[in-house]
Scaffold this motif. Structure first.
Motif, PDB file in Angstrom:
ATOM      1  N   TYR A   1       5.855  -7.267  -8.466  1.00 44.15           N
ATOM      2  CA  TYR A   1       4.523  -7.202  -9.056  1.00 44.15           C
ATOM      3  C   TYR A   1       4.611  -6.814 -10.528  1.00 44.15           C
ATOM      4  O   TYR A   1       3.928  -7.384 -11.371  1.00 44.15           O
ATOM      5  CB  TYR A   1       3.650  -6.201  -8.290  1.00 44.15           C
TER       6      TYR A   1
ATOM      7  N   GLY B   1      -3.573  -1.865  -0.194  1.00 42.47           N
ATOM      8  CA  GLY B   1      -2.620  -2.201  -1.241  1.00 42.47           C
ATOM      9  C   GLY B   1      -3.253  -2.940  -2.395  1.00 42.47           C
ATOM     10  O   GLY B   1      -2.934  -2.698  -3.564  1.00 42.47           O
ATOM     11  N   TYR B   2      -4.176  -3.859  -2.085  1.00 49.30           N
ATOM     12  CA  TYR B   2      -4.854  -4.602  -3.142  1.00 49.30           C
ATOM     13  C   TYR B   2      -5.656  -3.659  -4.037  1.00 49.30           C
ATOM     14  O   TYR B   2      -5.578  -3.720  -5.257  1.00 49.30           O
ATOM     15  CB  TYR B   2      -5.765  -5.675  -2.545  1.00 49.30           C
TER      16      TYR B   2
ATOM     17  N   ALA C   1      -3.026  -4.427   3.668  1.00 45.90           N
ATOM     18  CA  ALA C   1      -3.255  -5.416   2.607  1.00 45.90           C
ATOM     19  C   ALA C   1      -4.462  -5.043   1.754  1.00 45.90           C
ATOM     20  O   ALA C   1      -4.397  -5.097   0.518  1.00 45.90           O
ATOM     21  CB  ALA C   1      -3.441  -6.806   3.210  1.00 45.90           C
TER      22      ALA C   1
ATOM     23  N   SER D   1      -0.185  -7.407  -2.228  1.00 45.57           N
ATOM     24  CA  SER D   1      -0.868  -6.658  -1.173  1.00 45.57           C
ATOM     25  C   SER D   1      -0.688  -7.311   0.189  1.00 45.57           C
ATOM     26  O   SER D   1      -0.535  -6.618   1.194  1.00 45.57           O
ATOM     27  CB  SER D   1      -2.346  -6.495  -1.509  1.00 45.57           C
TER      28      SER D   1
END
Length: 176
Positions: free
Chosen positions: A56, A154-155, A151, A76
């Motif tokens: 990332y 994480g995003y 997800a 994510s």
């Protein structure tokens, strides 16, 4: 009676099989296996987390002018899948001994209820399929739930973390 004794002497169990049975019947063996599986899972998840964060960071560094939305979505989703699989593997390490104990208990109860041996074997086969199917469904549901929550979480962490500088400092903190 004498025939049974002679049959036992004709087909002795291999010594490796006897040693394996003695080892697996010890509680400390199961505790060791449990701890070993969790150690491997935590180590691999830590390395995968560092890998995803460094990817990332490189994606954001390569094109800082473009939107950071797509790399954050990819990262994510990768984190969600990783944590979903990790939770499924961790749950599987706990579920296997519990399932075996449940299966044995039900078969012993069926035997004590006076069921003939052949009927217990047939019911045992049905029970094995039913338990495996139920455990598989539960593991997949839990893994999907953890993956989705991971997800989304994480995003929001990647997008709301204050941009490229905080992610870069987090990656440097994680890297040895």
């Amino acid at each position: 009676m004498a025939d049974n004794i002679q049959d036992d002497h004709r087909n002795p169990l291999p010594t490796a099989y006897i040693i394996l049975l003695k080892l697996m019947s010890k509680r400390r063996t199961w505790v060791f296996l449990f701890l070993f599986v969790y150690t491997v899972l935590l180590s691999s998840s830590w390395n995968l987390l560092k890998l995803v964060l460094s990817w990332y960071d490189s994606a954001v560094t390569a094109s800082p002018s473009s939107s950071t939305g797509w790399p954050a979505i990819y990262a994510s989703v990768a984190l969600g899948v990783m944590f979903g699989l990790l939770s499924m593997a961790a749950a599987l390490a706990v579920v296997i001994p519990a399932t075996i104990v449940t299966w044995i208990s039900v078969l012993v109860l069926l035997t004590f209820c006076g069921m003939p041996r052949k009927s217990v074997v047939v019911e045992g086969k049905k029970l094995t399929v039913e338990i495996a199917r139920t455990v598989g469904k539960i593991l997949i549901k839990e893994g999907n739930l953890v993956a989705a929550v991971g997800a989304v979480f994480g995003y929001f962490l990647l997008v709301r973390s204050g941009g490229h500088d905080k992610i870069q400092s987090n990656v440097q903190f994680l890297m040895p």
